[in-house]
Design a protein around this motif. Structure first.
Motif, PDB file in Angstrom:
ATOM      1  N   ARG A 283      12.283   3.783  38.201  1.00 39.48           N
ATOM      2  CA  ARG A 283      11.010   3.782  37.331  1.00 39.48           C
ATOM      3  C   ARG A 283      11.252   4.176  36.186  1.00 39.48           C
ATOM      4  O   ARG A 283      10.613   3.676  34.982  1.00 39.48           O
ATOM      5  CB  ARG A 283      10.012   4.157  38.067  1.00 39.48           C
ATOM      6  CG  ARG A 283       9.743   3.694  39.684  1.00 39.48           C
ATOM      7  CD  ARG A 283       8.400   4.437  40.087  1.00 39.48           C
ATOM      8  NE  ARG A 283       8.710   5.457  40.659  1.00 39.48           N
ATOM      9  CZ  ARG A 283       9.161   5.921  42.000  1.00 39.48           C
ATOM     10  NH1 ARG A 283       9.366   4.846  42.992  1.00 39.48           N
ATOM     11  NH2 ARG A 283       9.223   7.180  42.486  1.00 39.48           N
ATOM     12  N   GLU A 284      12.059   5.376  35.773  1.00 36.46           N
ATOM     13  CA  GLU A 284      12.108   5.816  34.467  1.00 36.46           C
ATOM     14  C   GLU A 284      13.081   4.777  33.651  1.00 36.46           C
ATOM     15  O   GLU A 284      12.671   4.435  32.404  1.00 36.46           O
ATOM     16  CB  GLU A 284      13.001   7.275  34.513  1.00 36.46           C
ATOM     17  CG  GLU A 284      11.939   8.364  34.957  1.00 36.46           C
ATOM     18  CD  GLU A 284      10.669   8.651  34.210  1.00 36.46           C
ATOM     19  OE1 GLU A 284      10.983   8.531  32.996  1.00 36.46           O
ATOM     20  OE2 GLU A 284       9.723   9.026  34.693  1.00 36.46           O
ATOM     21  N   ILE A 285      13.910   4.275  34.184  1.00 39.08           N
ATOM     22  CA  ILE A 285      14.832   3.215  33.427  1.00 39.08           C
ATOM     23  C   ILE A 285      13.829   2.037  33.004  1.00 39.08           C
ATOM     24  O   ILE A 285      13.814   1.529  31.844  1.00 39.08           O
ATOM     25  CB  ILE A 285      15.924   2.711  34.113  1.00 39.08           C
ATOM     26  CG1 ILE A 285      16.942   3.839  34.487  1.00 39.08           C
ATOM     27  CG2 ILE A 285      16.654   1.645  33.625  1.00 39.08           C
ATOM     28  CD1 ILE A 285      18.154   3.561  35.281  1.00 39.08           C
ATOM     29  N   ALA A 287      10.377   2.071  32.588  1.00 43.71           N
ATOM     30  CA  ALA A 287       9.941   2.266  31.757  1.00 43.71           C
ATOM     31  C   ALA A 287      10.337   2.643  30.206  1.00 43.71           C
ATOM     32  O   ALA A 287       9.805   1.929  29.233  1.00 43.71           O
ATOM     33  CB  ALA A 287       8.996   3.657  32.085  1.00 43.71           C
ATOM     34  N   GLY A 288      11.451   2.932  30.145  1.00 41.31           N
ATOM     35  CA  GLY A 288      12.288   3.051  28.868  1.00 41.31           C
ATOM     36  C   GLY A 288      12.856   1.603  28.389  1.00 41.31           C
ATOM     37  O   GLY A 288      12.616   1.509  27.114  1.00 41.31           O
ATOM     38  N   ARG A 291       9.526  -0.038  26.907  1.00 41.96           N
ATOM     39  CA  ARG A 291       9.075   0.495  25.560  1.00 41.96           C
ATOM     40  C   ARG A 291       9.769   0.169  24.589  1.00 41.96           C
ATOM     41  O   ARG A 291       9.536   0.072  23.317  1.00 41.96           O
ATOM     42  CB  ARG A 291       8.896   1.912  25.650  1.00 41.96           C
ATOM     43  CG  ARG A 291       7.936   2.360  26.787  1.00 41.96           C
ATOM     44  CD  ARG A 291       8.040   4.104  27.062  1.00 41.96           C
ATOM     45  NE  ARG A 291       7.137   4.765  27.972  1.00 41.96           N
ATOM     46  CZ  ARG A 291       7.261   5.912  28.333  1.00 41.96           C
ATOM     47  NH1 ARG A 291       8.120   6.842  27.905  1.00 41.96           N
ATOM     48  NH2 ARG A 291       6.278   6.282  29.211  1.00 41.96           N
ATOM     49  N   LYS A 413      14.684  10.688  31.559  1.00 42.18           N
ATOM     50  CA  LYS A 413      13.434  10.441  31.072  1.00 42.18           C
ATOM     51  C   LYS A 413      13.446   8.942  30.609  1.00 42.18           C
ATOM     52  O   LYS A 413      14.364   8.616  29.878  1.00 42.18           O
ATOM     53  CB  LYS A 413      12.756  11.454  30.272  1.00 42.18           C
ATOM     54  CG  LYS A 413      12.686  12.599  31.023  1.00 42.18           C
ATOM     55  CD  LYS A 413      11.688  12.569  32.352  1.00 42.18           C
ATOM     56  CE  LYS A 413      11.382  13.815  32.918  1.00 42.18           C
ATOM     57  NZ  LYS A 413      10.714  13.459  34.366  1.00 42.18           N
ATOM     58  N   ALA A 414      12.247   8.201  30.479  1.00 43.30           N
ATOM     59  CA  ALA A 414      12.157   6.985  29.934  1.00 43.30           C
ATOM     60  C   ALA A 414      12.470   7.160  28.336  1.00 43.30           C
ATOM     61  O   ALA A 414      12.996   6.202  27.918  1.00 43.30           O
ATOM     62  CB  ALA A 414      10.858   6.415  30.409  1.00 43.30           C
ATOM     63  N   GLU A 415      12.018   8.173  27.793  1.00 39.29           N
ATOM     64  CA  GLU A 415      11.875   8.205  26.544  1.00 39.29           C
ATOM     65  C   GLU A 415      13.328   8.312  25.822  1.00 39.29           C
ATOM     66  O   GLU A 415      13.736   7.790  24.917  1.00 39.29           O
ATOM     67  CB  GLU A 415      11.350   9.639  25.877  1.00 39.29           C
ATOM     68  CG  GLU A 415       9.736   9.757  26.207  1.00 39.29           C
ATOM     69  CD  GLU A 415       9.473  10.047  27.530  1.00 39.29           C
ATOM     70  OE1 GLU A 415       8.164   9.975  27.926  1.00 39.29           O
ATOM     71  OE2 GLU A 415      10.383  10.285  28.514  1.00 39.29           O
ATOM     72  N   GLU A 418      14.655   4.891  26.286  1.00 38.49           N
ATOM     73  CA  GLU A 418      14.277   3.953  25.004  1.00 38.49           C
ATOM     74  C   GLU A 418      14.916   4.349  23.792  1.00 38.49           C
ATOM     75  O   GLU A 418      15.377   3.493  23.079  1.00 38.49           O
ATOM     76  CB  GLU A 418      12.701   4.272  24.713  1.00 38.49           C
ATOM     77  CG  GLU A 418      12.070   3.664  23.711  1.00 38.49           C
ATOM     78  CD  GLU A 418      10.710   3.973  23.123  1.00 38.49           C
ATOM     79  OE1 GLU A 418      10.159   3.477  22.351  1.00 38.49           O
ATOM     80  OE2 GLU A 418      10.227   4.814  23.879  1.00 38.49           O
TER      81      GLU A 418
END
Length: 484
Positions: A283-285, A287-288, A291, A413-415, A418
């Motif tokens: 899910r983090e991947i 989201a990144g 974004r 983390k997604a950040e 990204e």
């Protein structure tokens, strides 16, 4: 070349595939080559795998050695350590290997996978030349040669990120060594050190690399070993041994999708044939990637239990339930600029596609070489085994990638996903990575060309089998045939 060579490996893709590539090169040079494969109990559908290989490589013979447990009649212990069991099973396969080799005419030498080094004893019993095939690069090889003589009694796991200095390689944080070296000095640790110690025994070591990629490590190995007066076996850098997976059917849907994308516009994410990440990480991947705004192709494997035996994940192509694994609405929101495929994608073809601009990878050596030969920069996200070492060498030594920070924590983390996608795809540093990756691609091709360093090493290896150097036009012909 009238003599035969037997290559010996085991049934896991990361070792079997490069060994088959080596066999194909040998056969292309007129060598009678047979690949003997240890059918360890965790192998999966071994007979069908061998049948596919035989159909795809008609100039190479394949032979599946019977499982050790089937010969002994012992029941497998479900609580046994899988790594120790693997080493024991490979050692128990020696009698079957010896019997098989004795059934063949004119065998000149054995070429053994690094994990099958216990068969050096079999080579001695047979009176044959023995070589090891190291499926990774020269940099981890240089480290492994020295680890057995480093400060006995010290636990690498207690050293944290303290830097280790091995001749010829960039300093390595202790915590980036393979996990088996970071725990207590137990049976796993001792078995691993035993694998490292056997590196001094063969006549030579064939490494799946080329000199331009790792010049300092190659030079350090060639200059001698860690023990004064003890020479290191001769090193033959015969790589990159990379090839498309044969016999996989028609054109994959993802290649058709890539055909419609602009050049170097797509980020490819794939973590190998034996890696998966937890659902939270998926899910983090996602989201990144969403974004970042960049196009992506992502091969998603269903999560497996953390304690699952990694050898049992080999070649699994079970379809992940994508809707359930990814954030709600993600597939709809990214439709058009992203494609998620379940479990598997034809990685070599994807990396070589003009639309692919970056590769988020677990840093397995086969994947690393596939990126190098395709000229694609890497975002390094190591998972297990020697992958953290490869991450150091790719990012610090070769300068062909960047690190996905947080790889050694519970969740990236997604950040960060990204940020690293944007860095490689948008920034000046990303532009420099692409330029160096393009140069590496050219140098990899040159190494395998007539007169290239790997072609010369391959011919030198063949000469070492025969005990006499090829001369004149014969050598030129050999170089041309080996480079095919």
């Amino acid at each position: 070349m009238g003599s035969a060579v037997v290559l010996y490996t085991w049934m896991v893709r990361g070792h079997l595939h490069p060994m088959v590539q080596l066999a194909g090169r040998l056969a292309g040079h007129g060598v009678h080559v047979t690949v003997a494969i240890a059918d360890v109990p965790s192998s999966g559908d071994s007979p069908n795998t061998v049948a596919r290989l035989s159909a795809s490589y008609p100039s190479v013979s394949f032979h599946l050695l019977p499982p050790a447990t089937a010969r002994s009649g012992d029941e497998a212990d479900p609580d046994a350590d899988p790594f120790i069991t693997l080493i024991a099973d490979l050692r128990a396969t020696n009698p079957a290997l010896i019997a098989f080799v004795r059934s063949l005419p004119s065998v000149k030498a054995l070429v053994l996978d690094f994990f099958c080094g216990c068969a050096l004893d079999a080579a001695e019993e047979l009176g044959l030349l023995a070589y090891l095939f190291f499926t990774s690069g020269a940099s981890p090889l240089a480290a492994y040669l020295h680890i057995p003589v480093m400060r006995p009694g010290v636990s690498f796991g207690d050293m944290g990120r303290s830097l280790l200095h091995f001749p010829g390689v960039h300093p390595v944080p202790a915590s980036d060594l393979p996990e088996v070296l970071l725990g207590p000095h137990n049976e796993q640790y001792k078995a691993t050190i035993g694998l490292f110690e056997q590196l001094a025994r063969p006549k030579g070591i064939l490494a799946n690399t080329f000199e331009w990629l790792e010049p300092r490590a190659v030079k350090a190995i060639q200059e001698g070993g860690p023990r004064p007066g003890e020479p290191v076996p001769r090193l033959f850098c015969v790589g990159p041994l990379v090839g498309e997976e044969r016999g996989t059917g028609g054109k994959h849907e993802c290649l058709t999708w890539l055909d419609a994308r602009p050049a170097r516009s797509v980020v490819f994410l794939c973590f190998g044939s034996a890696s998966s990440v937890p659902a939270e990480q998926l899910r983090e991947i996602a989201a990144g990637l969403e974004r970042s705004g960049h196009a992506f192709l992502w091969a998603v494997r269903a999560p497996v239990a953390p304690d699952a035996d990694s050898t049992k994940r080999f070649d699994g192509r079970e379809e992940a339930a994508l809707e359930a694994l990814l954030p709600e609405g993600f597939l709809d929101r990214t439709r058009g600029r992203g494609l998620v495929v379940p479990a598997w994608a034809p990685q070599v073809e994807v990396l070589r596609h003009p639309a692919t601009g970056a590769f988020v990878t677990h840093c397995g050596w086969n994947s690393t070489l596939e990126a190098v030969t395709a000229g694609v920069p890497m975002v390094c996200w190591p998972m297990y085994a020697e992958q953290r070492l490869n991450k150091v060498f790719v990012t610090e030594g070769m300068k062909l990638g960047v690190v996905m920070e947080g790889y050694d924590e519970a969740v990236v983390k997604a950040e960060e996903v990204e940020a690293k996608v944007r860095l490689v795809m948008e920034s000046q540093q990303g532009k420099e990575l692409r330029e160096r990756a393009a140069a590496a691609k050219d140098m990899a091709a040159a190494a395998l060309d007539i007169g290239g360093s790997s072609t010369a090493a391959f011919v030198d290896f063949l000469n070492s089998l025969e005990g006499a150097r090829l001369k004149g036009s014969d050598e030129a012909t050999a170089r041309g045939r080996v480079s095919v």
